[in-house]
Write an enzyme that holds these catalytic residues in place. Structure first.
Site, PDB file in Angstrom:
ATOM      1  N   ASN A  13       0.709  -1.183  -0.037  1.00 19.61           N
ATOM      2  CA  ASN A  13       0.021  -0.062   0.013  1.00 19.61           C
ATOM      3  C   ASN A  13       0.795   1.206   0.010  1.00 19.61           C
ATOM      4  OD1 ASN A  13      -1.918   2.027   0.467  1.00 19.61           O
ATOM      5  ND2 ASN A  13      -2.307   1.630   2.374  1.00 19.61           N
ATOM      6  N   LYS A  15       0.195   4.274  -0.418  1.00 17.28           N
ATOM      7  CA  LYS A  15      -0.573   5.591   0.326  1.00 17.28           C
ATOM      8  C   LYS A  15      -0.212   6.503  -0.392  1.00 17.28           C
ATOM      9  CE  LYS A  15       0.333   3.499   4.767  1.00 17.28           C
ATOM     10  NZ  LYS A  15       0.104   3.526   6.335  1.00 17.28           N
ATOM     11  N   HIS A  99      -9.333   1.293   4.715  1.00 19.21           N
ATOM     12  CA  HIS A  99      -8.181   1.368   5.236  1.00 19.21           C
ATOM     13  C   HIS A  99      -8.390   2.204   6.456  1.00 19.21           C
ATOM     14  CE1 HIS A  99      -4.023   2.471   6.243  1.00 19.21           C
ATOM     15  NE2 HIS A  99      -3.672   1.437   5.688  1.00 19.21           N
ATOM     16  N   GLU A 101      -6.864   4.638   7.663  1.00 19.43           N
ATOM     17  CA  GLU A 101      -6.801   6.193   7.495  1.00 19.43           C
ATOM     18  C   GLU A 101      -7.728   6.541   6.905  1.00 19.43           C
ATOM     19  OE1 GLU A 101      -3.038   5.575   5.253  1.00 19.43           O
ATOM     20  OE2 GLU A 101      -1.790   5.082   7.282  1.00 19.43           O
ATOM     21  N   GLU A 171      -5.611  -5.526  10.212  1.00 20.06           N
ATOM     22  CA  GLU A 171      -4.627  -4.139  10.444  1.00 20.06           C
ATOM     23  C   GLU A 171      -4.922  -3.437  12.072  1.00 20.06           C
ATOM     24  OE1 GLU A 171      -2.485  -3.013   6.627  1.00 20.06           O
ATOM     25  OE2 GLU A 171      -4.215  -1.687   7.018  1.00 20.06           O
ATOM     26  N   GLY A 177       2.220   1.998  10.606  1.00 22.95           N
ATOM     27  CA  GLY A 177       2.861   3.152  10.452  1.00 22.95           C
ATOM     28  C   GLY A 177       3.721   3.596  11.772  1.00 22.95           C
ATOM     29  N   SER A 217       3.230  -2.467  10.320  1.00 25.76           N
ATOM     30  CA  SER A 217       4.641  -2.659  10.425  1.00 25.76           C
ATOM     31  C   SER A 217       5.171  -4.014   9.991  1.00 25.76           C
ATOM     32  CB  SER A 217       4.923  -2.021  11.716  1.00 25.76           C
ATOM     33  OG  SER A 217       4.488  -0.621  12.017  1.00 25.76           O
TER      34      SER A 217
HETATM   35  C1  PEP Z   1      -1.037  -0.032   5.731  1.00 27.18           C
HETATM   36  O1  PEP Z   1      -0.574   1.070   5.280  1.00 27.18           O
HETATM   37  O2  PEP Z   1      -1.789  -0.801   5.531  1.00 27.18           O
HETATM   38  C2  PEP Z   1       0.323  -0.495   6.841  1.00 27.18           C
HETATM   39  C3  PEP Z   1       0.115  -1.702   7.344  1.00 27.18           C
HETATM   40  O3  PEP Z   1       1.229   0.372   6.893  1.00 27.18           O
HETATM   41  P1  PEP Z   1       2.404   0.101   7.536  1.00 27.18           P
HETATM   42  O4  PEP Z   1       3.316  -1.489   6.902  1.00 27.18           O
HETATM   43  O5  PEP Z   1       3.517   0.956   7.354  1.00 27.18           O
HETATM   44  O6  PEP Z   1       2.491  -0.049   9.043  1.00 27.18           O
END
Ligand code: PEP
Length: 255
Positions: A13, A15, A99, A101, A171, A177, A217
């Site tokens: 992703n 972003k 997501h 976000e 998630e 992040g 992460s």
């Molecule tokens: C994500 O954006 O879905 C995500 C898991 O980000 P990160 O791997 O940076 O935590």
């Protein structure tokens, strides 16, 4: 049941990163690094404006292209929005839906997630449905209720045949992040809870066939451990998907 009935999916992703020229450079670097690695499906979910460039760049390779959102109406007076048919015609095969976000900053609700998911399925695009608890919910010990509610509402009016084409990404919001990763046992437990929700609605065989990813992460140094868990069928990767070497290392861990 054997986990190998499910295909692992490693999805990046990106972003709101990468202009079209940067996107082309990244994907051109990635392609030879993941060539022939067919033990998992490899997807990059890119900003809308990068789609045409990236679709063109990955033609004939094992890298597939996803978007990061989709509107639920087919067309009409929805300024600034992108429909599932538009994505499909551009060569998009996957779309991230719900997501955290988007839930946190853009008012996405379980109900609109459901509408977007159905729009994607109707257009023949695989939704990557994101669910997960925020830190206070984990601290209050309501993670199971939260992910069960999100999953159930997202899948309202989705039948057993259609749900086999849905990917679910667990998630935990506190891990996205932040550099904090769920332990592999935490990830496996919650992915298992999601599978139980699917089993209650669609039966065990269907539930066993659905790909459930972990995201939060995931990095080269923790991917193998997370992906070794029974219920974890892949990863949704943010930060580490922006570096071809890191993303490839996670693909390698999924082989
Ligand atoms: C994500 O954006 O879905 C995500 C898991 O980000 P990160 O791997 O940076 O935590």
């Amino acid at each position: 049941m054997n986990k190998s009935v499910r295909k692992a999916v490693i999805a990046g992703n990106w972003k709101m990163n990468m202009t079209p020229s940067e996107a082309e450079k990244l994907v051109n670097e990635l392609k030879p690094m993941v060539e022939g690695k067919n033990g998992c499906d490899i997807v990059v979910c890119v900003p809308f404006v990068d789609i045409a460039t990236v679709v063109n760049a990955v033609k004939g390779t094992n890298v597939k292209v996803g978007a990061q959102n989709v509107h639920f109406k087919k067309n009409g007076a929805y300024t600034g929005e992108i429909s599932a048919d538009m994505l499909k015609e551009c060569g998009v095969e996957y779309v991230v839906i719900g997501h955290s976000e988007r839930r946190q900053y853009f008012g996405e609700t379980d109900e609109t997630v459901n509408l977007r998911l159905k729009a994607a399925l109707d257009a023949g695009i695989t939704p990557i449905l994101c669910v997960g608890e925020v830190l206070t919910e984990r601290e209050q010990d309501v993670t199971a209720e939260v992910v069960a509610r999100q999953t159930k509402i997202a899948l309202l009016d989705v039948d057993a045949d259609a749900v086999k084409n849905v990917i679910i990404a667990y998630e935990p919001v506190w891990a996205i992040g932040t550099g904090k990763t769920a332990t592999s046992d935490q990830a496996d437990e919650v992915c298992g809870i999601i599978r139980d929700v699917l089993a209650a609605k669609y039966g065990k065989d269907v539930a066993e066939a659905v790909t459930i990813q972990y995201g939060g992460s995931m990095k080269p140094d923790n991917a193998a451990e997370l992906l070794s868990k029974y219920h974890v069928d892949g990863g949704l990767i943010g930060g580490a998907s922006l570096k071809a070497a890191d993303f490839t290392a996670i693909v390698d861990a999924a082989q």
